[in-house]
Design a protein around this motif. Structure first.
Motif, PDB file in Angstrom:
ATOM      1  N   UNK A 150      58.346  27.419  31.836  1.00  0.00           N
ATOM      2  CA  UNK A 150      58.150  26.071  31.276  1.00  0.00           C
ATOM      3  C   UNK A 150      59.356  25.168  31.577  1.00  0.00           C
ATOM      4  N   UNK A 151      59.079  23.862  31.629  1.00  0.00           N
ATOM      5  CA  UNK A 151      60.139  22.868  31.911  1.00  0.00           C
ATOM      6  C   UNK A 151      60.553  22.113  30.653  1.00  0.00           C
ATOM      7  N   UNK A 152      61.865  21.856  30.550  1.00  0.00           N
ATOM      8  CA  UNK A 152      62.400  21.131  29.392  1.00  0.00           C
ATOM      9  C   UNK A 152      63.416  20.082  29.833  1.00  0.00           C
ATOM     10  N   UNK A 153      63.657  19.134  28.930  1.00  0.00           N
ATOM     11  CA  UNK A 153      64.738  18.169  29.160  1.00  0.00           C
ATOM     12  C   UNK A 153      65.790  18.375  28.083  1.00  0.00           C
ATOM     13  N   UNK A 154      67.047  18.474  28.515  1.00  0.00           N
ATOM     14  CA  UNK A 154      68.171  18.468  27.576  1.00  0.00           C
ATOM     15  C   UNK A 154      68.814  17.089  27.732  1.00  0.00           C
ATOM     16  N   UNK A 155      68.620  16.225  26.730  1.00  0.00           N
ATOM     17  CA  UNK A 155      69.088  14.835  26.853  1.00  0.00           C
ATOM     18  C   UNK A 155      70.600  14.713  26.682  1.00  0.00           C
ATOM     19  N   UNK A 156      71.223  15.759  26.133  1.00  0.00           N
ATOM     20  CA  UNK A 156      72.660  15.700  25.815  1.00  0.00           C
ATOM     21  C   UNK A 156      73.308  17.037  26.206  1.00  0.00           C
ATOM     22  N   UNK A 157      73.584  17.209  27.478  1.00  0.00           N
ATOM     23  CA  UNK A 157      74.006  18.513  28.004  1.00  0.00           C
ATOM     24  C   UNK A 157      75.313  19.027  27.395  1.00  0.00           C
ATOM     25  N   UNK A 158      76.322  18.165  27.282  1.00  0.00           N
ATOM     26  CA  UNK A 158      77.623  18.602  26.747  1.00  0.00           C
ATOM     27  C   UNK A 158      78.194  19.732  27.566  1.00  0.00           C
ATOM     28  N   UNK A 159      78.434  20.882  26.921  1.00  0.00           N
ATOM     29  CA  UNK A 159      78.903  22.047  27.664  1.00  0.00           C
ATOM     30  C   UNK A 159      77.747  23.007  27.961  1.00  0.00           C
ATOM     31  N   UNK A 197      58.200  17.071  36.009  1.00  0.00           N
ATOM     32  CA  UNK A 197      56.897  16.942  35.330  1.00  0.00           C
ATOM     33  C   UNK A 197      56.609  18.178  34.479  1.00  0.00           C
ATOM     34  N   UNK A 198      55.451  18.169  33.838  1.00  0.00           N
ATOM     35  CA  UNK A 198      55.000  19.263  32.954  1.00  0.00           C
ATOM     36  C   UNK A 198      56.086  19.604  31.924  1.00  0.00           C
ATOM     37  N   UNK A 199      56.488  18.560  31.206  1.00  0.00           N
ATOM     38  CA  UNK A 199      57.627  18.708  30.286  1.00  0.00           C
ATOM     39  C   UNK A 199      57.132  19.168  28.906  1.00  0.00           C
ATOM     40  N   UNK A 200      57.635  20.331  28.485  1.00  0.00           N
ATOM     41  CA  UNK A 200      57.161  20.932  27.226  1.00  0.00           C
ATOM     42  C   UNK A 200      58.037  20.552  26.036  1.00  0.00           C
ATOM     43  N   UNK A 201      59.223  20.036  26.314  1.00  0.00           N
ATOM     44  CA  UNK A 201      60.079  19.677  25.198  1.00  0.00           C
ATOM     45  C   UNK A 201      61.296  18.897  25.644  1.00  0.00           C
ATOM     46  N   UNK A 202      61.782  18.049  24.705  1.00  0.00           N
ATOM     47  CA  UNK A 202      63.015  17.297  24.958  1.00  0.00           C
ATOM     48  C   UNK A 202      63.916  17.523  23.752  1.00  0.00           C
ATOM     49  N   UNK A 203      65.166  17.896  24.027  1.00  0.00           N
ATOM     50  CA  UNK A 203      66.085  18.110  22.910  1.00  0.00           C
ATOM     51  C   UNK A 203      67.231  17.106  22.971  1.00  0.00           C
ATOM     52  N   UNK A 204      67.526  16.516  21.805  1.00  0.00           N
ATOM     53  CA  UNK A 204      68.658  15.599  21.652  1.00  0.00           C
ATOM     54  C   UNK A 204      69.622  16.227  20.646  1.00  0.00           C
ATOM     55  N   UNK A 205      70.843  16.501  21.082  1.00  0.00           N
ATOM     56  CA  UNK A 205      71.880  16.997  20.171  1.00  0.00           C
ATOM     57  C   UNK A 205      72.921  15.867  20.148  1.00  0.00           C
ATOM     58  N   UNK A 206      72.772  14.982  19.149  1.00  0.00           N
ATOM     59  CA  UNK A 206      73.443  13.675  19.238  1.00  0.00           C
ATOM     60  C   UNK A 206      74.951  13.721  18.995  1.00  0.00           C
ATOM     61  N   UNK A 207      75.583  12.622  19.378  1.00  0.00           N
ATOM     62  CA  UNK A 207      77.012  12.470  19.123  1.00  0.00           C
ATOM     63  C   UNK A 207      77.853  12.878  20.313  1.00  0.00           C
ATOM     64  N   UNK A 208      79.029  13.411  20.007  1.00  0.00           N
ATOM     65  CA  UNK A 208      79.905  13.875  21.080  1.00  0.00           C
ATOM     66  C   UNK A 208      80.229  15.340  20.844  1.00  0.00           C
ATOM     67  N   UNK A 209      80.819  15.934  21.877  1.00  0.00           N
ATOM     68  CA  UNK A 209      81.056  17.373  21.819  1.00  0.00           C
ATOM     69  C   UNK A 209      82.473  17.654  21.289  1.00  0.00           C
ATOM     70  N   UNK A 210      82.715  18.887  20.901  1.00  0.00           N
ATOM     71  CA  UNK A 210      84.079  19.263  20.496  1.00  0.00           C
ATOM     72  C   UNK A 210      85.074  18.966  21.609  1.00  0.00           C
ATOM     73  N   UNK A 211      84.617  19.080  22.835  1.00  0.00           N
ATOM     74  CA  UNK A 211      85.465  18.788  23.989  1.00  0.00           C
ATOM     75  C   UNK A 211      86.019  17.354  23.898  1.00  0.00           C
ATOM     76  N   UNK A 212      85.174  16.429  23.441  1.00  0.00           N
ATOM     77  CA  UNK A 212      85.647  15.040  23.323  1.00  0.00           C
ATOM     78  C   UNK A 212      86.791  14.932  22.315  1.00  0.00           C
TER      79      UNK A 212
END
Ligand SMILES: C[S@@+](CC[C@H](N)C(=O)[O-])C[C@H]1O[C@@H](n2cnc3c(N)ncnc32)[C@H](O)[C@@H]1O
Length: 291
Positions: free
Chosen positions: A20-29, A92-107
Protein backbone atom coordinates in the motif's frame (compact mmCIF):
# COMPACT_ATOMS: atom_id res chain seq x y z
CA UNK A 1 16.72 11.71 18.30
CA UNK A 2 13.04 12.51 17.62
CA UNK A 3 10.76 10.40 19.78
CA UNK A 4 7.55 10.10 17.80
CA UNK A 5 4.43 10.60 19.90
CA UNK A 6 1.48 8.15 19.76
CA UNK A 7 3.25 6.15 17.03
CA UNK A 8 1.49 2.89 17.94
CA UNK A 9 -1.90 4.60 17.71
CA UNK A 10 -1.01 6.25 14.37
CA UNK A 11 -0.08 2.86 12.90
CA UNK A 12 -3.18 1.18 14.35
CA UNK A 13 -5.45 3.69 12.64
CA UNK A 14 -3.61 3.70 9.32
CA UNK A 15 -3.33 -0.12 9.45
CA UNK A 16 -0.79 -0.25 6.60
CA UNK A 17 -0.69 -3.47 4.57
CA UNK A 18 1.55 -5.07 1.96
CA UNK A 19 2.12 -2.96 -1.15
CA UNK A 20 0.00 0.00 0.00
CA UNK A 21 1.01 3.63 -0.62
CA UNK A 22 1.06 6.40 2.00
CA UNK A 23 1.98 10.05 2.34
CA UNK A 24 4.04 11.31 5.27
CA UNK A 25 3.36 15.06 5.22
CA UNK A 26 5.98 15.80 7.90
CA UNK A 27 9.00 13.53 7.44
CA UNK A 28 11.32 15.02 10.10
CA UNK A 29 13.82 12.28 10.87
CA UNK A 30 11.54 9.72 9.29
CA UNK A 31 10.47 7.49 12.18
CA UNK A 32 6.81 7.47 11.13
CA UNK A 33 7.70 6.72 7.49
CA UNK A 34 10.12 3.96 8.47
CA UNK A 35 7.51 2.35 10.72
CA UNK A 36 4.90 2.38 7.92
CA UNK A 37 7.38 0.80 5.51
CA UNK A 38 7.73 -2.24 7.78
CA UNK A 39 4.12 -3.15 7.00
CA UNK A 40 3.97 -2.22 3.32
CA UNK A 41 6.78 -4.38 1.93
CA UNK A 42 7.70 -5.46 -0.66
CA UNK A 43 6.59 -2.62 -2.89
CA UNK A 44 4.39 -0.16 -0.95
CA UNK A 45 5.66 3.39 -1.40
CA UNK A 46 5.77 6.59 0.60
CA UNK A 47 5.75 10.13 -0.70
CA UNK A 48 7.23 12.22 2.12
CA UNK A 49 7.29 16.00 2.57
CA UNK A 50 9.94 17.89 4.52
CA UNK A 51 9.89 21.67 4.18
CA UNK A 52 13.16 22.25 6.02
CA UNK A 53 16.03 21.97 3.50
CA UNK A 54 18.56 20.86 6.13
CA UNK A 55 16.34 18.05 7.36
CA UNK A 56 15.45 17.20 3.78
CA UNK A 57 19.16 16.76 2.91
CA UNK A 58 19.66 14.64 6.00
CA UNK A 59 16.63 12.55 5.07
CA UNK A 60 17.86 11.96 1.52
CA UNK A 61 21.16 10.67 2.95
CA UNK A 62 19.42 8.40 5.46
CA UNK A 63 17.11 6.95 2.83
CA UNK A 64 20.10 6.20 0.62
CA UNK A 65 22.05 4.70 3.49
CA UNK A 66 19.28 2.28 4.37
CA UNK A 67 18.67 1.57 0.66
CA UNK A 68 15.05 2.63 0.66
CA UNK A 69 15.23 4.94 -2.39
CA UNK A 70 12.81 2.76 -4.30
CA UNK A 71 10.21 2.95 -1.56
CA UNK A 72 10.41 6.51 -0.21
CA UNK A 73 10.42 9.62 -2.31
CA UNK A 74 11.27 12.60 -0.12
CA UNK A 75 10.51 16.09 -1.44
CA UNK A 76 11.61 19.45 -0.05
CA UNK A 77 8.12 20.93 -0.22
CA UNK A 78 5.47 22.49 1.97
CA UNK A 79 2.55 20.11 2.53
CA UNK A 80 0.20 22.96 1.75
CA UNK A 81 1.03 22.17 -1.90
CA UNK A 82 0.25 18.50 -1.42
CA UNK A 83 -2.09 18.11 -4.38
CA UNK A 84 0.28 19.71 -6.87
CA UNK A 85 3.24 17.62 -5.66
CA UNK A 86 1.24 14.38 -5.73
CA UNK A 87 0.33 15.15 -9.34
CA UNK A 88 3.89 16.05 -10.32
CA UNK A 89 5.23 12.87 -8.71
CA UNK A 90 2.52 10.74 -10.32
CA UNK A 91 1.71 9.27 -6.90
CA UNK A 92 -1.59 7.37 -6.67
CA UNK A 93 -3.67 4.77 -4.78
CA UNK A 94 -3.06 6.62 -1.53
CA UNK A 95 -4.35 4.75 1.53
CA UNK A 96 -3.38 7.27 4.15
CA UNK A 97 -1.81 10.63 4.93
CA UNK A 98 -0.13 11.33 8.24
CA UNK A 99 0.59 14.78 9.69
CA UNK A 100 2.85 14.94 12.76
CA UNK A 101 2.68 18.70 13.26
CA UNK A 102 5.16 21.22 14.55
CA UNK A 103 8.91 20.86 14.54
CA UNK A 104 11.23 18.05 15.42
CA UNK A 105 13.55 17.67 18.41
CA UNK A 106 16.32 18.26 15.89
CA UNK A 107 15.04 21.82 15.44
CA UNK A 108 15.23 22.50 19.17
CA UNK A 109 18.57 20.82 19.70
CA UNK A 110 20.57 21.11 16.48
CA UNK A 111 19.20 23.70 14.06
CA UNK A 112 20.68 26.78 15.83
CA UNK A 113 17.69 28.86 14.75
CA UNK A 114 16.43 30.00 18.13
CA UNK A 115 13.45 27.63 18.40
CA UNK A 116 14.30 26.73 21.98
CA UNK A 117 14.25 29.20 24.85
CA UNK A 118 16.88 27.07 26.53
CA UNK A 119 19.60 27.83 23.98
CA UNK A 120 21.32 31.13 23.24
CA UNK A 121 20.78 31.35 19.48
CA UNK A 122 19.90 34.01 16.95
CA UNK A 123 16.13 34.57 16.80
CA UNK A 124 15.41 33.13 13.39
CA UNK A 125 12.64 30.48 13.80
CA UNK A 126 12.08 29.92 10.08
CA UNK A 127 11.49 26.32 9.04
CA UNK A 128 12.51 27.26 5.51
CA UNK A 129 14.97 30.06 4.60
CA UNK A 130 12.71 31.29 1.77
CA UNK A 131 10.35 32.71 4.37
CA UNK A 132 10.69 36.48 4.36
CA UNK A 133 10.53 37.31 8.07
CA UNK A 134 12.50 36.17 11.12
CA UNK A 135 11.64 36.30 14.83
CA UNK A 136 14.41 38.90 15.23
CA UNK A 137 12.60 41.32 12.90
CA UNK A 138 9.26 40.79 14.62
CA UNK A 139 10.65 41.24 18.12
CA UNK A 140 12.72 44.31 17.26
CA UNK A 141 10.61 46.14 14.67
CA UNK A 142 6.93 45.24 15.06
CA UNK A 143 4.68 47.70 16.93
CA UNK A 144 3.23 47.05 20.38
CA UNK A 145 -0.17 46.36 18.81
CA UNK A 146 1.26 43.90 16.30
CA UNK A 147 3.17 42.02 18.99
CA UNK A 148 0.07 41.76 21.17
CA UNK A 149 -1.94 40.42 18.23
CA UNK A 150 0.65 37.76 17.38
CA UNK A 151 1.02 36.59 20.99
CA UNK A 152 -2.77 36.38 21.41
CA UNK A 153 -3.87 35.07 18.03
CA UNK A 154 -1.09 32.54 17.50
CA UNK A 155 -0.21 31.58 21.08
CA UNK A 156 -3.34 32.31 23.15
CA UNK A 157 -1.00 34.12 25.54
CA UNK A 158 -3.12 35.74 28.26
CA UNK A 159 -0.37 38.15 29.30
CA UNK A 160 0.33 39.37 25.77
CA UNK A 161 0.11 43.09 26.67
CA UNK A 162 2.53 42.86 29.57
CA UNK A 163 5.02 40.86 27.50
CA UNK A 164 4.76 43.17 24.46
CA UNK A 165 5.37 46.19 26.71
CA UNK A 166 8.55 44.84 28.27
CA UNK A 167 9.86 43.90 24.82
CA UNK A 168 9.23 47.47 23.60
CA UNK A 169 10.96 48.90 26.69
CA UNK A 170 13.99 46.64 26.47
CA UNK A 171 14.61 46.99 22.77
CA UNK A 172 14.93 50.79 23.12
CA UNK A 173 18.32 50.31 24.76
CA UNK A 174 19.60 47.27 22.92
CA UNK A 175 18.27 44.98 20.23
CA UNK A 176 16.97 41.61 21.41
CA UNK A 177 18.99 39.14 19.38
CA UNK A 178 18.82 35.71 20.91
CA UNK A 179 16.30 33.17 22.14
CA UNK A 180 17.81 33.26 25.62
CA UNK A 181 17.61 37.06 25.86
CA UNK A 182 13.96 36.96 24.82
CA UNK A 183 13.01 34.16 27.18
CA UNK A 184 14.71 35.89 30.13
CA UNK A 185 12.86 39.14 29.38
CA UNK A 186 9.53 37.28 29.27
CA UNK A 187 10.32 35.47 32.53
CA UNK A 188 10.66 38.86 34.24
CA UNK A 189 6.98 39.68 33.75
CA UNK A 190 5.33 36.31 33.50
CA UNK A 191 5.20 33.62 36.13
CA UNK A 192 3.88 30.15 35.46
CA UNK A 193 2.81 27.28 37.55
CA UNK A 194 4.30 23.84 37.15
CA UNK A 195 7.33 23.17 35.00
CA UNK A 196 6.17 25.01 31.90
CA UNK A 197 8.55 27.81 30.94
CA UNK A 198 6.95 31.30 30.90
CA UNK A 199 8.14 31.87 27.32
CA UNK A 200 6.47 28.73 25.91
CA UNK A 201 3.40 30.40 24.40
CA UNK A 202 5.27 33.39 22.95
CA UNK A 203 7.80 31.11 21.28
CA UNK A 204 4.97 28.99 19.91
CA UNK A 205 3.17 32.09 18.64
CA UNK A 206 6.25 33.44 16.88
CA UNK A 207 7.01 30.13 15.20
CA UNK A 208 3.42 29.62 14.11
CA UNK A 209 3.11 33.17 12.71
CA UNK A 210 6.46 33.14 10.89
CA UNK A 211 5.86 29.79 9.22
CA UNK A 212 2.09 30.26 8.73
CA UNK A 213 1.58 26.92 10.40
CA UNK A 214 -2.19 27.30 10.75
CA UNK A 215 -2.65 28.34 7.11
CA UNK A 216 -0.50 25.43 5.92
CA UNK A 217 -2.49 23.02 8.06
CA UNK A 218 -5.92 24.07 6.79
CA UNK A 219 -4.87 23.86 3.14
CA UNK A 220 -2.80 20.69 3.61
CA UNK A 221 -5.65 18.79 5.28
CA UNK A 222 -8.15 19.66 2.56
CA UNK A 223 -5.71 18.70 -0.18
CA UNK A 224 -4.87 15.43 1.61
CA UNK A 225 -8.54 14.45 1.59
CA UNK A 226 -8.79 15.17 -2.14
CA UNK A 227 -5.87 12.88 -3.05
CA UNK A 228 -6.94 9.92 -0.87
CA UNK A 229 -8.42 6.72 -2.26
CA UNK A 230 -11.90 5.85 -1.01
CA UNK A 231 -11.48 4.20 2.37
CA UNK A 232 -8.18 6.06 2.85
CA UNK A 233 -7.46 7.87 6.11
CA UNK A 234 -5.94 11.10 7.37
CA UNK A 235 -4.28 10.96 10.79
CA UNK A 236 -3.20 14.21 12.42
CA UNK A 237 -1.12 14.67 15.52
CA UNK A 238 -1.27 18.23 16.88
CA UNK A 239 0.28 19.98 19.83
CA UNK A 240 -1.79 23.07 20.55
CA UNK A 241 -5.39 24.17 20.83
CA UNK A 242 -5.30 26.42 17.76
CA UNK A 243 -4.15 23.58 15.54
CA UNK A 244 -6.74 21.28 17.06
CA UNK A 245 -9.50 23.80 16.37
CA UNK A 246 -8.55 23.93 12.67
CA UNK A 247 -8.44 20.13 12.46
CA UNK A 248 -11.89 19.85 14.04
CA UNK A 249 -13.33 22.47 11.67
CA UNK A 250 -11.81 20.93 8.55
CA UNK A 251 -12.99 17.47 9.62
CA UNK A 252 -16.52 18.86 10.13
CA UNK A 253 -16.43 20.16 6.57
CA UNK A 254 -15.08 16.87 5.22
CA UNK A 255 -17.78 14.96 7.09
CA UNK A 256 -20.31 16.82 4.97
CA UNK A 257 -18.47 15.48 1.91
CA UNK A 258 -19.00 11.91 3.22
CA UNK A 259 -15.95 11.68 5.50
CA UNK A 260 -16.27 9.46 8.58
CA UNK A 261 -14.62 10.75 11.73
CA UNK A 262 -12.72 7.82 13.24
CA UNK A 263 -11.72 9.48 16.49
CA UNK A 264 -15.10 10.44 17.96
CA UNK A 265 -13.06 11.12 21.06
CA UNK A 266 -9.64 12.67 20.60
CA UNK A 267 -6.75 10.29 21.40
CA UNK A 268 -4.19 11.49 23.94
CA UNK A 269 -0.95 9.97 25.19
CA UNK A 270 -1.00 7.90 28.37
CA UNK A 271 0.59 9.11 31.60
CA UNK A 272 3.34 6.55 30.93
CA UNK A 273 4.16 8.04 27.52
CA UNK A 274 4.19 11.59 28.93
CA UNK A 275 6.57 10.46 31.68
CA UNK A 276 8.96 9.05 29.08
CA UNK A 277 8.54 11.98 26.71
CA UNK A 278 7.29 15.21 28.37
CA UNK A 279 6.85 16.89 24.96
CA UNK A 280 3.93 14.51 24.39
CA UNK A 281 1.87 16.20 27.12
CA UNK A 282 -0.16 18.41 24.77
CA UNK A 283 -0.49 15.91 21.91
CA UNK A 284 -3.87 15.13 20.38
CA UNK A 285 -4.59 12.63 17.64
CA UNK A 286 -7.56 12.88 15.29
CA UNK A 287 -8.39 10.84 12.22
CA UNK A 288 -10.93 10.78 9.40
CA UNK A 289 -11.75 8.24 6.69
CA UNK A 290 -12.75 9.15 3.16
CA UNK A 291 -15.88 7.45 1.87
C1 LIG B 1 7.07 16.87 14.58
S1 LIG B 1 8.18 16.84 13.23
C2 LIG B 1 7.90 15.29 12.50
C3 LIG B 1 8.70 14.23 13.09
C4 LIG B 1 8.66 12.95 12.31
N1 LIG B 1 7.36 12.33 12.31
C5 LIG B 1 9.69 11.99 12.85
O1 LIG B 1 9.30 10.91 13.26
O2 LIG B 1 10.87 12.30 12.87
C6 LIG B 1 7.43 17.87 12.01
C7 LIG B 1 8.29 18.02 10.77
O3 LIG B 1 7.49 18.63 9.75
C8 LIG B 1 8.23 19.62 9.10
N2 LIG B 1 7.26 20.62 8.63
C9 LIG B 1 6.67 21.61 9.34
N3 LIG B 1 5.80 22.27 8.57
C10 LIG B 1 5.81 21.68 7.36
C11 LIG B 1 5.11 21.92 6.16
N4 LIG B 1 4.22 22.90 6.06
N5 LIG B 1 5.38 21.13 5.09
C12 LIG B 1 6.27 20.10 5.20
N6 LIG B 1 6.99 19.84 6.32
C13 LIG B 1 6.75 20.62 7.40
C14 LIG B 1 9.18 20.16 10.14
O4 LIG B 1 10.32 20.72 9.54
C15 LIG B 1 9.49 18.92 10.97
O5 LIG B 1 10.64 18.28 10.52
Amino acid sequence: MHKPVLLKEIIEILSPKENENFIDATFGLGSVSFEILKYTHPSGKILAFEWDPELYNLGVKTIKKIKMEKRIKLVNQNFKNLKKVVKEEGFSQIKGVVFDLGISNWHYQESKRGFSFKNDEFLDMRINPNIKITAFEIINYFSYKELVEIFKNYGEEKEAEKIAQIIIDRRKNKRIETSKQLSEIIAQVKKTRRKIHPATLVFMALRSFINDELGNLEKGLKEAYDVLDNGGKIVVLSFNGLEDKIIKNVFKLLKKQSGRIITKRVIKPTVEEIKKNPKARSAKLRAIEKN
